[in-house]
Design an enzyme around this catalytic site. Structure first.
Site, PDB file in Angstrom:
ATOM      1  N   ASP A  24      -5.840   2.934   5.968  1.00  0.00           N
ATOM      2  CA  ASP A  24      -5.121   3.531   4.832  1.00  0.00           C
ATOM      3  C   ASP A  24      -4.968   2.468   3.743  1.00  0.00           C
ATOM      4  OD1 ASP A  24      -2.233   5.708   4.678  1.00  0.00           O
ATOM      5  OD2 ASP A  24      -3.083   4.488   3.083  1.00  0.00           O
ATOM      6  N   ASP A 119      -7.444   8.253   0.483  1.00  0.00           N
ATOM      7  CA  ASP A 119      -7.352   6.817   0.803  1.00  0.00           C
ATOM      8  C   ASP A 119      -7.147   6.535   2.279  1.00  0.00           C
ATOM      9  OD1 ASP A 119      -4.618   7.431   1.204  1.00  0.00           O
ATOM     10  OD2 ASP A 119      -4.063   5.407   0.572  1.00  0.00           O
ATOM     11  N   GLU A 120      -7.448   7.515   3.117  1.00  0.00           N
ATOM     12  CA  GLU A 120      -7.014   7.400   4.499  1.00  0.00           C
ATOM     13  C   GLU A 120      -7.993   8.088   5.431  1.00  0.00           C
ATOM     14  OE1 GLU A 120      -3.316   9.412   4.623  1.00  0.00           O
ATOM     15  OE2 GLU A 120      -3.016   9.106   6.753  1.00  0.00           O
TER      16      GLU A 120
HETATM   17  N1  DCP Z   1      -0.115  10.651  -3.399  1.00  0.00           N
HETATM   18  C1  DCP Z   1       0.413  11.598  -4.269  1.00  0.00           C
HETATM   19  N2  DCP Z   1       1.572  12.248  -3.968  1.00  0.00           N
HETATM   20  C2  DCP Z   1       2.232  11.973  -2.813  1.00  0.00           C
HETATM   21  C3  DCP Z   1       1.708  11.019  -1.912  1.00  0.00           C
HETATM   22  C4  DCP Z   1       0.533  10.368  -2.244  1.00  0.00           C
HETATM   23  O1  DCP Z   1      -0.180  11.841  -5.310  1.00  0.00           O
HETATM   24  N3  DCP Z   1       3.368  12.612  -2.525  1.00  0.00           N
HETATM   25  C5  DCP Z   1      -1.356   9.955  -3.769  1.00  0.00           C
HETATM   26  C6  DCP Z   1      -1.050   8.645  -4.439  1.00  0.00           C
HETATM   27  C7  DCP Z   1      -1.314   7.615  -3.403  1.00  0.00           C
HETATM   28  C8  DCP Z   1      -2.392   8.259  -2.574  1.00  0.00           C
HETATM   29  O2  DCP Z   1      -2.133   9.657  -2.627  1.00  0.00           O
HETATM   30  O3  DCP Z   1      -1.733   6.385  -3.965  1.00  0.00           O
HETATM   31  C9  DCP Z   1      -2.394   7.786  -1.141  1.00  0.00           C
HETATM   32  O4  DCP Z   1      -1.198   8.136  -0.474  1.00  0.00           O
HETATM   33  P1  DCP Z   1      -0.475   7.190   0.559  1.00  0.00           P
HETATM   34  O5  DCP Z   1       0.579   7.958   1.235  1.00  0.00           O
HETATM   35  O6  DCP Z   1      -1.489   6.492   1.405  1.00  0.00           O
HETATM   36  O7  DCP Z   1       0.291   6.146  -0.355  1.00  0.00           O
HETATM   37  P2  DCP Z   1      -0.232   4.824  -1.007  1.00  0.00           P
HETATM   38  O8  DCP Z   1      -1.646   4.537  -0.667  1.00  0.00           O
HETATM   39  O9  DCP Z   1       0.051   4.898  -2.460  1.00  0.00           O
HETATM   40  O10 DCP Z   1       0.731   3.744  -0.383  1.00  0.00           O
HETATM   41  P3  DCP Z   1       0.727   3.158   1.097  1.00  0.00           P
HETATM   42  O11 DCP Z   1      -0.392   3.794   1.829  1.00  0.00           O
HETATM   43  O12 DCP Z   1       0.531   1.688   0.911  1.00  0.00           O
HETATM   44  O13 DCP Z   1       2.063   3.493   1.655  1.00  0.00           O
HETATM   45 MG    MG Z   2      -2.283   4.608   1.278  1.00  0.00          MG
END
Ligand code: DCP
Ligand code: MG
Length: 386
Positions: A24, A119-120
């Site tokens: 992720d 991203d995952e």
């Molecule tokens: N995303 C979004 N709305 C949300 C959750 C996520 O638009 N409620 C989008 C923005 C994030 C991406 O999806 O950048 C990936 O989600 P993640 O939960 O993996 O969050 P991040 O990658 O931003 O942070 P991390 O994985 O480091 O916690």
């Molecule tokens: Mg993420």
């Protein structure tokens, strides 16, 4: 997975164990913004919609998270918590581009890649491990390769099951790497709060806590009968996940794909008359998308967010695949109307179709696909069923 009489956490170790990575990206959208504008490095970056327009935070850099800013929070709240935060409007095309580059790297490691969102993904690396490589080495190489090819940092968890790998990847974010050795799943999970377990939402977590069950270890030590009384049909799944012994396979993208559309309303809506037209419009959009891709799906999912931000999904599987807007609407309405109690006020609705029969080159994780922010729609992703 149906074994119930475990006395030792080491019984799950077996030479035929599966080896799974969960990867992720860290603060994905925000990290891309920093990548493209190095002046943002080390700063509180909040990607999302306008605070004036009921915009929502899609994600925030770790520097902003220190102030309590997080995904799905109204941007207005984020600005209050972190007044010096830099608001950036999402550039979805750019994120998609990097997402593809990262997924390409994943595919260099194994064909068995299951993307969960942009991203995952899960990667089944059993073959590499059976060929003599350590999961740790594969995970490190994955992190390094993604960084070399894209400049992004990845957190990785390794384990013998999907749920263990996923929890592990989250544990030392950002830039995390946690490997759970075969046989140590139960020990690893035991001290963690129950809410970390896939399928245990906030409500279930609360109810479990009321019964004195705080940790996954507390949960895992309950009897099979208790699980059955408590979780009914889901009992075996929850129990095996709590024990770190779930055996869900990594499903490749073709199986995992879906098409969805959702929107956040300018004001919260109540009642059939107000909500039906929106559902109808969403059904139309999904049907159009499906037609464009020559796809038909069997599973229809409705997503709803209440005024208080509680979010849930309801899903049903049809006996035949469909791409028809009427069938999608009828099905979605059937699912949704049960939730439409008098006075219940909705902020967001979404419809997704998955379970495709065609073998098309098109993949969108359910609700992982973002809609326009600030245009009455927002970026969201699917959540655990509660
Ligand atoms: N995303 C979004 N709305 C949300 C959750 C996520 O638009 N409620 C989008 C923005 C994030 C991406 O999806 O950048 C990936 O989600 P993640 O939960 O993996 O969050 P991040 O990658 O931003 O942070 P991390 O994985 O480091 O916690
Ligand atoms: Mg993420």
């Amino acid at each position: 997975m149906e074994t119930t009489n475990h006395t030792s956490s080491h019984q799950s170790a077996s030479p035929s164990a599966r080896h799974i990575l969960h990867a992720d990206l860290d603060a994905f959208y925000a990290a891309v913004e920093v990548l493209d504008d190095p002046d943002l490095a080390g700063k509180a970056v909040m990607v999302g919609g306008d605070p004036e327009n009921r915009g929502v935070v899609a994600t925030a850099s770790y520097e902003a998270r220190v102030f309590g800013v997080h995904s799905a929070m109204p941007m207005r709240t984020a600005v209050r918590l972190c007044p010096h935060g830099i608001i950036i409007h999402p550039r979805f095309d750019r994120y998609r581009q990097l997402s593809r580059a990262v997924m390409d790297v994943f595919h260099e490691f194994t064909e068995l890649v299951e993307p969960l969102s942009m991203d995952e993904a899960y990667l089944d690396i059993t073959e590499a491990v059976e060929a003599g490589r350590l999961p740790l080495a594969v995970a490190l190489e994955l992190k390094n390769t993604v960084h070399e090819k894209t400049g992004l940092t990845l957190s990785v968890g390794a384990g013998t099951s999907k749920s263990v790998a996923k929890i592990a990847s989250d544990l030392h974010k950002p830039d995390g790497l946690v490997v759970v050795a075969p046989g140590e799943e139960r020990e690893f999970l035991a001290p963690l709060v129950v809410g970390k377990l896939w399928g245990i939402g906030p409500k279930t977590g609360q109810r479990l806590r009321a019964d004195g069950i705080e940790t996954i270890g507390d949960l895992a030590s309950q009897s099979t009968g208790w699980f059955q009384r408590r979780f009914g049909k889901r009992a075996l799944d929850v129990q095996s996940r709590a024990m770190g012994e779930d055996r869900e396979p990594v499903r490749t993208e073709r199986e995992a794909k879906s098409v969805s559309a959702e929107s956040t309303f300018a004001t919260d809506l109540t009642g059939e008359d107000n909500l039906y037209p929106h559902l109808s419009r969403l059904a139309g959009r999904v049907a159009q998308h499906l037609e464009g891709k020559q796809l038909k799906g069997k599973t229809v999912t409705v997503k709803a967010r209440l005024a208080d931000f509680t979010t849930f999904t309801r899903q049903t599987t049809l006996p035949y695949p469909t791409g028809s807007d009427t069938v999608i609407l009828e099905t979605a309405w059937r699912l949704f109307s049960r939730e439409l109690t008098p006075g219940r006020s909705f902020r967001l609705l979404g419809i997704g179709v998955s379970g495709f029969t065609e073998d098309e080159e098109f993949q969108l994780p359910l609700f992982g696909e973002e809609q326009l922010i600030g245009d009455g729609a927002t970026a969201q992703r699917s959540e655990n069923p509660t």
